[in-house]
Design a protein around this motif. Structure first.
Motif, mmCIF file in Angstrom:
data_model
loop_
_atom_site.group_PDB
_atom_site.id
_atom_site.type_symbol
_atom_site.label_atom_id
_atom_site.label_comp_id
_atom_site.label_asym_id
_atom_site.label_seq_id
_atom_site.Cartn_x
_atom_site.Cartn_y
_atom_site.Cartn_z
ATOM 1 N N ALA A 103 -1.132 -7.627 -4.669
ATOM 2 C CA ALA A 103 -2.294 -7.251 -3.868
ATOM 3 C C ALA A 103 -1.950 -6.823 -2.445
ATOM 4 C CB ALA A 103 -3.286 -8.422 -3.812
ATOM 5 N N LEU A 104 -0.843 -7.276 -1.894
ATOM 6 C CA LEU A 104 -0.543 -6.962 -0.495
ATOM 7 C C LEU A 104 0.757 -6.169 -0.328
ATOM 8 C CD1 LEU A 104 -1.541 -10.280 1.360
ATOM 9 C CD2 LEU A 104 -2.921 -8.246 0.913
ATOM 10 N N ILE A 105 1.850 -6.708 -0.831
ATOM 11 C CA ILE A 105 3.162 -6.129 -0.522
ATOM 12 C C ILE A 105 3.373 -4.788 -1.232
ATOM 13 C CG2 ILE A 105 5.641 -6.508 -0.656
ATOM 14 C CD1 ILE A 105 5.103 -9.510 -0.503
ATOM 15 N N LEU A 106 3.212 -4.769 -2.555
ATOM 16 C CA LEU A 106 3.510 -3.546 -3.320
ATOM 17 C C LEU A 106 2.592 -2.373 -2.981
ATOM 18 C CD1 LEU A 106 4.415 -4.983 -6.842
ATOM 19 C CD2 LEU A 106 5.943 -3.972 -5.147
ATOM 20 N N PRO A 107 1.257 -2.568 -2.817
ATOM 21 C CA PRO A 107 0.437 -1.396 -2.452
ATOM 22 C C PRO A 107 0.861 -0.751 -1.148
ATOM 23 C CG PRO A 107 -0.954 -3.173 -3.252
ATOM 24 C CD PRO A 107 0.415 -3.747 -3.101
ATOM 25 N N CYS A 108 1.152 -1.579 -0.143
ATOM 26 C CA CYS A 108 1.566 -1.018 1.148
ATOM 27 C C CYS A 108 2.929 -0.342 1.045
ATOM 28 C CB CYS A 108 1.614 -2.134 2.203
ATOM 29 S SG CYS A 108 0.000 -2.815 2.644
ATOM 30 N N ALA A 109 3.882 -0.982 0.345
ATOM 31 C CA ALA A 109 5.217 -0.400 0.225
ATOM 32 C C ALA A 109 5.177 0.915 -0.548
ATOM 33 C CB ALA A 109 6.150 -1.400 -0.458
ATOM 34 N N CYS A 110 4.415 0.946 -1.645
ATOM 35 C CA CYS A 110 4.315 2.177 -2.444
ATOM 36 C C CYS A 110 3.621 3.286 -1.651
ATOM 37 C CB CYS A 110 3.565 1.898 -3.737
ATOM 38 S SG CYS A 110 4.445 0.835 -4.900
ATOM 39 N N TYR A 111 2.586 2.928 -0.920
ATOM 40 C CA TYR A 111 1.853 3.928 -0.137
ATOM 41 C C TYR A 111 2.748 4.545 0.928
ATOM 42 C CZ TYR A 111 -1.595 5.838 3.129
ATOM 43 O OH TYR A 111 -2.306 6.658 3.986
ATOM 44 N N LEU A 112 3.500 3.711 1.638
ATOM 45 C CA LEU A 112 4.399 4.237 2.671
ATOM 46 C C LEU A 112 5.488 5.101 2.058
ATOM 47 C CD1 LEU A 112 4.802 1.138 5.038
ATOM 48 C CD2 LEU A 112 3.372 3.164 5.370
ATOM 49 N N SER A 113 5.969 4.735 0.871
ATOM 50 C CA SER A 113 7.027 5.518 0.234
ATOM 51 C C SER A 113 6.516 6.867 -0.262
ATOM 52 C CB SER A 113 7.625 4.713 -0.923
ATOM 53 O OG SER A 113 8.599 5.461 -1.606
ATOM 54 N N ILE A 114 5.312 6.882 -0.866
ATOM 55 C CA ILE A 114 4.785 8.111 -1.449
ATOM 56 C C ILE A 114 4.275 9.084 -0.394
ATOM 57 C CG2 ILE A 114 2.939 9.031 -2.924
ATOM 58 C CD1 ILE A 114 3.173 6.519 -4.621
#
Length: 488
Positions: free
Chosen positions: A439-450
């Motif tokens: 809910a927190l770490i992966l959405p932000c990390a994926c968004y910044l990467s994409i």
């Protein structure tokens, strides 16, 4: 509708997401099998000419339909025929959404509420006992962060027409390793949810029949262990089923069961037990445990991409998401405060265990708590079983081997549940690790990467802050939960 929560929210996430990452990997290597377990037989039996499609479209092999083309003008008669129907509310891992029907805004709201309103509501009162009254402020804080990261998932999906599910997002951000990591996290989340179901069933039934026990040939089982094993055996035939449409309809009653439990709690508080203010303002020592319990309530992100893809008007998704989070935050906060005012420092891991057994509302609440996980277990375990069956050699992919795999999975959840019979502590551990990741770490990390090149600076800073909060919460919360389980 997904079975929610949190546990069901977790449970139906991969039922709705479609095929596992093993199929995705096969597609990437150009060896996608003709038969996929999460698709209807008619899709896998099409003629070779019908199966041909562009390479770009084959990158996403989940059971969701392709992204719809740009809207076009249609006659009034056709518009009437394509009106959203009750099929949007049908929870089935075979098709979501039905190709000929899209969900309206109201139907998407119901789906979102069903995802977020789960058995996590039972432990919110215990969260106040552990963290103090001020810990309730974590509920709106976590709700706001989770709502924002849900919107980030939407932006990731919009960045490419080949992205439909959460594992698709992981692959777009970090390649095949990202897809595998996201898939493994989601499958572990589903498995541990099934462990929680067994613990919940054992606790609830042992509170109804506390004197039940079994002594046979030197083996003694107390009421909790006896009912945990008995309910697992009762659930086992439903796990063997390949088509879970009936269980899907039963699981759609999760919202009704949750509302019933809430009404019974308020009924007992107003009419019988009363409210008695007590407790501390803040307990920093146990605050990480409360954070894990509260965080578990907002982990519906694994199914948010599917709700977004199923909407007729996708521009309404932000409204649906914000509305659902506001409602569930108010509900969780109200139940937490009401339950702790009723039971105070004697609050147990599930507030239903505190409700006096002699009153009719208490009996209704407990039996609703028992029925709810029973109908959701098979739906939650099926994606885990399918992922294991897909990894087996082709000559072992038959119904008998599948039954053995599913039986071993159910028995393993019983062993884990009996080894760690701490409902609240296990839920806090899940909330600290999986919820913070999903809910927190992966959405932000994926968004910044994409979308790194197009993200404004303030949003980069905000995402980094949320990632750091998630990492710290996961580390501290998991340590506190494991420490308490080992010391107990």
């Amino acid at each position: 509708m997904a079975a929610s929560p949190s546990l069901s929210r977790l449970g139906s996430s991969f039922l709705k997401a479609g095929s596992s990452f093993f199929l995705k990997k096969a597609a990437a290597e150009g060896s996608l099998p003709l038969s996929r377990p999460l698709l209807p037989p008619s899709h896998s039996q099409q003629s070779p000419s019908q199966q041909q499609q562009p390479a770009a479209a084959r990158e996403s092999t989940d059971s969701l339909p392709p992204r719809p083309p740009a809207p076009q003008q249609v006659p009034a008669e056709a518009a009437v025929q394509s009106r959203p129907s009750a099929a949007c509310l049908k929870s089935t891992y075979i098709e979501l959404p039905p190709p000929s029907s899209k969900c309206s805004r109201g139907q998407s709201v119901i789906n979102g509420l069903n995802v977020l309103c789960g058995v996590g509501i039972l432990t919110t009162c215990f969260g106040i006992k552990q963290g103090g009254w001020l810990s309730v402020l974590l509920l709106p804080l976590l709700g706001a962060c989770s709502c924002y990261t849900g919107l980030l998932l939407k932006r990731c999906i919009d960045s490419s027409p080949t992205i439909e599910t959460y594992p698709d997002i992981g692959r777009a951000a970090f390649g095949i390793s990202g897809r595998i990591f996201v898939s493994v996290v989601l499958y572990l989340e589903l498995y541990t949810c099934c462990v929680e179901y067994i613990t919940l069933l054992g606790d609830s039934l042992s509170s109804v029949f506390p004197s039940a026990h079994l002594a046979f040939t030197g083996i003694y089982l107390n009421s909790h262990n006896l009912f945990a094993i008995a309910m697992a055996l009762a659930i086992l035939p439903s796990v063997w089923l390949r088509n879970l449409s009936l269980l899907s309809y039963l699981s759609a009653g999760g919202v009704v069961a949750t509302i019933t439990v809430m009404v019974c709690l308020f009924w007992i508080g107003i009419g019988e037990v009363g409210f008695h203010p007590s407790g501390t303002a803040l307990n920093l020592t146990q605050l990480p445990l409360a954070l894990g319990l509260y965080g578990y309530c907002f982990s519906g992100h694994s199914v948010f991409p599917n709700i977004y893809s199923s909407m007729k008007d996708r521009s309404q998704f932000p409204f649906v998401l914000v509305f659902c989070f506001i409602v569930v935050t108010i509900v969780y906060t109200g139940v937490a405060c009401t339950g702790f005012l009723m039971f105070g420092e004697s609050t147990m891991s599930q507030f239903t265990l505190n409700m006096p057994q002699q009153y009719v509302p208490s009996k209704i609440a407990i039996w609703m708590t028992i029925v709810n996980p029973y109908t959701k277990y098979a739906l939650t375990m099926t994606p885990v079983a399918l992922s294991i069956e897909e990894a087996l050699p082709r000559n072992m992919r038959n119904y008998l081997v599948g039954m053995c795999v599913r039986t071993l999975l159910v028995l393993s959840t019983v062993v884990v549940a009996l080894s760690f019979p701490y409902f609240a502590l296990v839920m806090a551990l899940l909330g600290s690790v999986f919820t913070m990741l999903v809910a927190l770490i992966l959405p932000c990390a994926c968004y910044l990467s994409i979308k790194w090149n197009s993200v404004p600076l303030w949003e980069v800073v905000l995402c980094i802050i949320i990632i750091l909060i998630g990492i710290c919460s996961a580390c501290i919360g998991s340590y506190t939960s494991i420490h308490q389980m080992t010391s107990t």
